[in-house]
Design an enzyme around this catalytic site. Structure first.
Site, mmCIF file in Angstrom:
data_model
loop_
_atom_site.group_PDB
_atom_site.id
_atom_site.type_symbol
_atom_site.label_atom_id
_atom_site.label_comp_id
_atom_site.label_asym_id
_atom_site.label_seq_id
_atom_site.Cartn_x
_atom_site.Cartn_y
_atom_site.Cartn_z
ATOM 1 N N HIS A 35 0.531 -1.505 0.240
ATOM 2 C CA HIS A 35 -0.458 -0.367 -0.039
ATOM 3 C C HIS A 35 0.457 1.696 0.239
ATOM 4 C CE1 HIS A 35 -2.908 -2.882 2.165
ATOM 5 N NE2 HIS A 35 -3.297 -2.322 1.183
ATOM 6 N N GLN A 154 -8.301 -7.228 -11.352
ATOM 7 C CA GLN A 154 -9.226 -6.388 -10.872
ATOM 8 C C GLN A 154 -8.516 -4.558 -11.329
ATOM 9 O OE1 GLN A 154 -10.070 -5.299 -6.432
ATOM 10 N NE2 GLN A 154 -7.791 -3.493 -6.220
#
Ligand code: AMP
Length: 287
Positions: A35, A154
């Site tokens: 992240h 995704q």
């Protein structure tokens, strides 16, 4: 300074003063170095503009028997990580803020790409993903957003949003390479579920991708590489293979030659892990 915003009013008031352009990183929290790479990529995209990280575990992308309730929630540590990366705001809304009762929230049909691979294993998953991604990017008025190649399918699907949602027509989607631990395991919030033995077993997942990469580099066919990787994972202790495929970069049938992708999903105990890598297919040598 990193501010934490929870309601739409708080977000709107903050956005009214935040310098543009706005770079947004969408997460479900339990943040890790993967992240952080997205946060740095967002900062590189917006310069002196604003970086916003959302932390939201979206109920509409989890199936009834999946891990929504037990998904790790570590907000204080998440905010600290954001602060260390110079993120300007963490938006961590309640479900009612994202889906206000009575409000019709747009949905987007994932199409054929939404029902293969992860879509086949998790019915409804990508419809939920597209809904929440569009909603959060519109709420945060994103100009650019960074997504990990870790969730390769995704990324391919969310990239269709600007052509389908007028409010996102201007928004750029940037893909960020997978961040791995030193031993090769792709970082994932779900790695927290693994025992030490399971984590060791999970190393067969990146190893299977390395095997595919090596075999293709040595001139093996797609079929040979896939078969060998299946056999390797079937023989690996503690792992149940869900799929391992070699496909085109657009997730269609693999090209006869050139750049392609190998993608794998496997379960270690109750934990489902994903990984993928770029591969190069060499043209078959005619006998
Ligand atoms: P998640 O919080 O798991 O929904 O992931 C939020 C974003 O972080 C998605 O765009 C993921 O693809 C990305 N991401 C998760 N793990 C990694 C990783 N190991 N490397 C790069 N990006 C990642």
């Amino acid at each position: 300074m990193t501010v934490v915003l929870r309601t739409q009013d708080e977000l709107d008031a903050w956005l009214a003063r935040a310098p543009g352009p706005r770079g947004v990183v969408l997460t479900m929290g339990a943040l890790h170095a993967g992240h952080e790479a997205l946060m740095r990529a967002a900062r590189a995209e917006v310069g002196t503009g604003s970086v916003i990280v959302t932390v939201f575990v979206n109920p509409t992308q989890f199936g009834p028997n999946e891990d929504f309730a037990k998904y790790p929630r570590t907000l204080d540590a998440d905010v600290e990580r954001c602060r260390a990366q110079g993120v300007d705001a963490v938006f961590t809304p309640d479900v009612d803020v994202v889906y206000p009762p009575g409000m019709q929230i747009s949905t987007y049909e994932p199409g054929p790409l939404g029902s293969t691979l992860e879509g086949a294993a998790r019915p409804g998953h990508f419809a939920g993903v597209l809904q929440v991604v569009a909603r959060l990017l519109m709420l945060t008025r994103a100009d650019v957003t960074c997504f990990g190649e870790k969730d390769y399918q995704q990324l391919a699907l969310v990239r269709t949003l600007p052509s389908r949602e007028p409010a996102l027509a201007h928004c750029r989607f940037v893909g960020v390479p997978i961040v791995r631990d030193a031993d090769g395991l792709a970082l994932s919030s779900r790695n927290r579920y693994l025992t030490a033995d399971q984590r060791a077993a999970a190393l067969a997942i990146p190893a299977s991708l390395s095997l595919v990469q090596r075999m293709l580099a040595d001139g093996a066919s797609v079929g040979e590489a896939q078969t060998a990787a299946h056999a390797f994972l079937d023989a690996a202790p503690g792992i149940t293979l869900d799929y391992l495929v070699i496909s085109s970069n657009g997730l269609d049938a693999p090209p006869s030659e050139g750049e392609a992708r190998a993608l794998v999903a496997a379960r270690v105990g109750e934990t489902r892990l994903l990984d993928n890598t770029a591969v190069h297919i060499h043209q078959a040598v005619k006998q």
